[in-house]
Design an enzyme around this catalytic site. Structure first.
Site, short mmCIF file in Angstrom:
data_model
loop_
_atom_site.label_atom_id
_atom_site.label_comp_id
_atom_site.label_asym_id
_atom_site.label_seq_id
_atom_site.Cartn_x
_atom_site.Cartn_y
_atom_site.Cartn_z
N ASP A 117 0.83 -1.21 0.00
CA ASP A 117 0.00 0.00 0.00
C ASP A 117 0.87 1.26 0.00
O ASP A 117 1.87 1.34 0.71
CB ASP A 117 -0.84 -0.05 1.29
CG ASP A 117 -1.79 1.11 1.44
OD1 ASP A 117 -2.76 1.17 0.68
OD2 ASP A 117 -1.55 1.96 2.33
N GLU A 152 1.25 -0.57 -5.05
CA GLU A 152 0.22 0.45 -5.23
C GLU A 152 0.94 1.79 -5.25
O GLU A 152 1.22 2.36 -4.21
CB GLU A 152 -0.82 0.45 -4.10
CG GLU A 152 -1.97 1.38 -4.44
CD GLU A 152 -2.51 2.24 -3.30
OE1 GLU A 152 -3.56 2.85 -3.47
OE2 GLU A 152 -1.87 2.34 -2.25
C1 GLC Z 1 -4.32 3.20 -0.13
C2 GLC Z 1 -5.60 2.42 0.06
C3 GLC Z 1 -6.64 3.30 0.68
C4 GLC Z 1 -6.13 3.84 1.99
C5 GLC Z 1 -4.79 4.54 1.80
C6 GLC Z 1 -4.13 4.83 3.12
O1 GLC Z 1 -4.47 4.20 -1.07
O2 GLC Z 1 -6.02 1.87 -1.16
O3 GLC Z 1 -7.85 2.62 0.87
O4 GLC Z 1 -7.06 4.73 2.53
O5 GLC Z 1 -3.88 3.73 1.10
O6 GLC Z 1 -3.67 3.65 3.70
#
Ligand code: GLC
Length: 535
Positions: free
Chosen positions: A201, A243
């Site tokens: 993430d 991500e």
């Molecule tokens: C990422 C996740 C999201 C979350 C953010 C902070 O973007 O997909 O859902 O709020 O990280 O952890």
């Protein structure tokens, strides 16, 4: 030839355990429930499940606010339940990756509790502190609708702490090597349990440096390479998925020289699929793919149409964002931060032709696709719920009370009851035996893709159609080449293509053949995957 890594050609499925099935009647989905639906997930034809956070958490950001990285949220069950889920998935040939939230934790995490209370605690330096909120001012604010600064003053600590997301999610300090060790310990804990990898993430934000936008810093890449090297050494074959919501040229370094992430989400292509479909103009897709650099051998893109967040419009120009909001979120409530909080089918105004075309496009375009739970049955959303909750409502299994999600008398979020997405109409049971249902089509599309090595990993070759509304390309690799043709408009169009040999459409259940030498005419929003008729 070395065998291709398993993630290279896989189709993924995104599972929100809380939203899936409740086995104990407390209104929250759990692992024991999810185990009972693994056969359903398998029936979609997917290879791997990404599980959204299931960690101990106060749950103020959908579990991305972790209070204990090596325990399961009690609503979801126990570690043993998780283990059983993992075994049951593996028994069915399904791999499992979990979310790994390295950038930040919850302010309820014992590290932060100690850090704020005890200035001399060794945990103080696990976080990023400052006496002034005027540091790193080049960093943008991500949760624009709720946060006004990346610094929050902590009364107990008597200092400001740094956070890229909610002010209850303090960022961890990667300048501290102890934090690296903590993360390695956590990563080993789950890999030892047998998971197949991580969706990492928010990776661009691990380090902060004055005078930069604090994204994609060289120090961040150095840490990520160190993590990958450890995983390769100790757990070969497991996958790391990034991500990183970035432009293609900023994404490329996340693959390193094949020594950082094996897979990166391709964020910029996603909104452009919607743009092209709405404008009946393929240009945004063609342009972003032209801007997408080749990636190292053995690595792969991951593509998606929707996920648990708002449909992000960070990777478009301000003009394009306004256009997307005007065209896909006329109702202001549908907008959130720099995005749109709607699910797939409502975005497409419930138009099954567009749903089919967009899915066929996404499943044939490039990389490894991931399907968000519920979108395979055309679930609706509820923009009036808080934050992103409207796209995280209970899975609709049946026309039974609470959509068959629970046998109890409450649900963690209301099920969708508004027409036309009412759970009494839109549910798995109703679609299971209907050959023309969304579910049947999703299974058919995934199976068609899985059956063609060219679609899974072949090279792409554009085909000139002479019409901006008609997108066409060959995918060529092992096996039969596949000619993909899409009419992005709502009118009948000549495809501008006459096949040289008889070609059969893999997306036609009747196996429709397009004869050699005859110009192809496309129905509105037609999607064709053509192979030689003899194949
Ligand atoms: C990422 C996740 C999201 C979350 C953010 C902070 O973007 O997909 O859902 O709020 O990280 O952890």
């Amino acid at each position: 030839m070395p065998e291709k890594p398993w993630y290279h050609e896989a189709v993924f499925f995104q599972l929100n355990v809380r939203a899936y099935v409740d086995s104990d009647g407390d209104g929250n989905g759990d692992f024991r429930g999810a185990i009972t639906k693994l056969d359903y997930i398998r029936s979609l034809g997917v290879d791997c499940i990404w599980i959204q956070p299931m960690y101990m958490s106060p749950w103020r950001d959908g579990g991305y606010d972790i209070a204990d990285y090596t325990d399961i949220h009690p609503d979801f069950g126990t570690i043993d339940d998780f283990h059983d889920f993992l075994d049951a998935a593996h028994e069915r040939g399904l791999r499992v990756v979990i979310d790994l939230v390295m950038n930040h934790c919850s302010d309820q995490h014992p590290w932060f509790q100690a850090a704020r209370a005890l200035p001399n605690s060794l945990y103080r330096d696990y976080f990023v502190w400052s006496d002034t909120p005027h540091k790193y001012e080049g960093a943008r604010i991500i949760f624009l609708d709720v946060e006004s600064s990346n610094w929050t003053y902590d009364e107990i600590a008597g200092q400001y702490f740094w956070h890229r997301f909610y002010s209850h999610q303090p960022d961890l300090n990667y300048d501290n090597p102890d934090v690296h060790e903590e993360m390695f310990r956590i990563v080993r804990f789950w890999l030892n349990m047998g998971i197949d990898g991580f969706r990492a993430d928010a990776v661009p934000y691990l380090y902060e440096r004055e005078g930069t936008n604090c994204e994609n810093l060289p120090e961040t890449h150095a840490f990520l390479k160190k993590l990958r090297a450890m995983m390769d050494r100790e757990y070969p074959g497991r996958v790391l998925i990034a991500e990183a919501n970035q432009w293609p040229h900023d994404l490329l370094p996340y693959f390193g020289d094949g020594d950082e992430f094996q897979v990166c989400f391709h964020f910029p292509i996603m909104p452009r699929l919607y743009m092209a479909l709405k404008a009946a103009d393929k240009t945004p897709i063609v342009n972003i793919l032209a801007d997408t650099p080749p990636i190292p051998a053995g690595t792969q893109w991951m593509t998606f149409l929707r996920n648990h967040d708002e449909l992000t419009l960070e990777m478009v120009t301000p003009e394009e964002r306004q256009w997307m909001w005007a065209n896909y979120a006329a109702e202001p409530r549908a907008r959130l931060n720099l995005g749109i909080r709607r699910r797939l089918l409502p975005l497409l105004e419930g138009d099954k032709r567009r749903w089919l075309a967009l899915n066929a496009l996404f499943l044939s375009l490039l990389g490894t696709p991931i399907v968000y739970y519920g979108d395979e049955i055309g679930m609706g959303d509820n923009i009036w719920l808080d934050d992103r909750d409207g796209v995280r409502t209970p899975m609709q299994w049946a026309a039974a009370p609470h959509a068959g999600f629970t046998t109890g008398d409450k649900t963690y979020l209301p099920v969708i009851e508004q027409a036309p997405y009412d759970y009494r109409q839109v549910n798995v049971a109703a679609q299971e035996n209907d050959p023309d249902s969304y579910l049947a089509w999703m299974r058919f599309l995934v199976a068609a893709r899985q059956s063609q090595p060219s679609l899974r990993s072949g090279a792409r070759e554009w085909v000139e159609t002479g019409d901006v509304a008609v997108l066409a390309y060959w995918r060529r690799g092992a096996g039969e080449p596949v000619l993909c043709i899409f009419n992005l408009s709502d009118s009948v169009r000549p495809a501008g293509i006459a096949p040289e040999q008889d070609m059969r459409d893999l997306l036609s259940r009747e196996g429709r053949v397009y004869p050699a030498g005859q110009a192809i005419a496309l129905a509105p929003y037609a999607a064709l995957w053509l192979v030689g008729a003899g194949a």
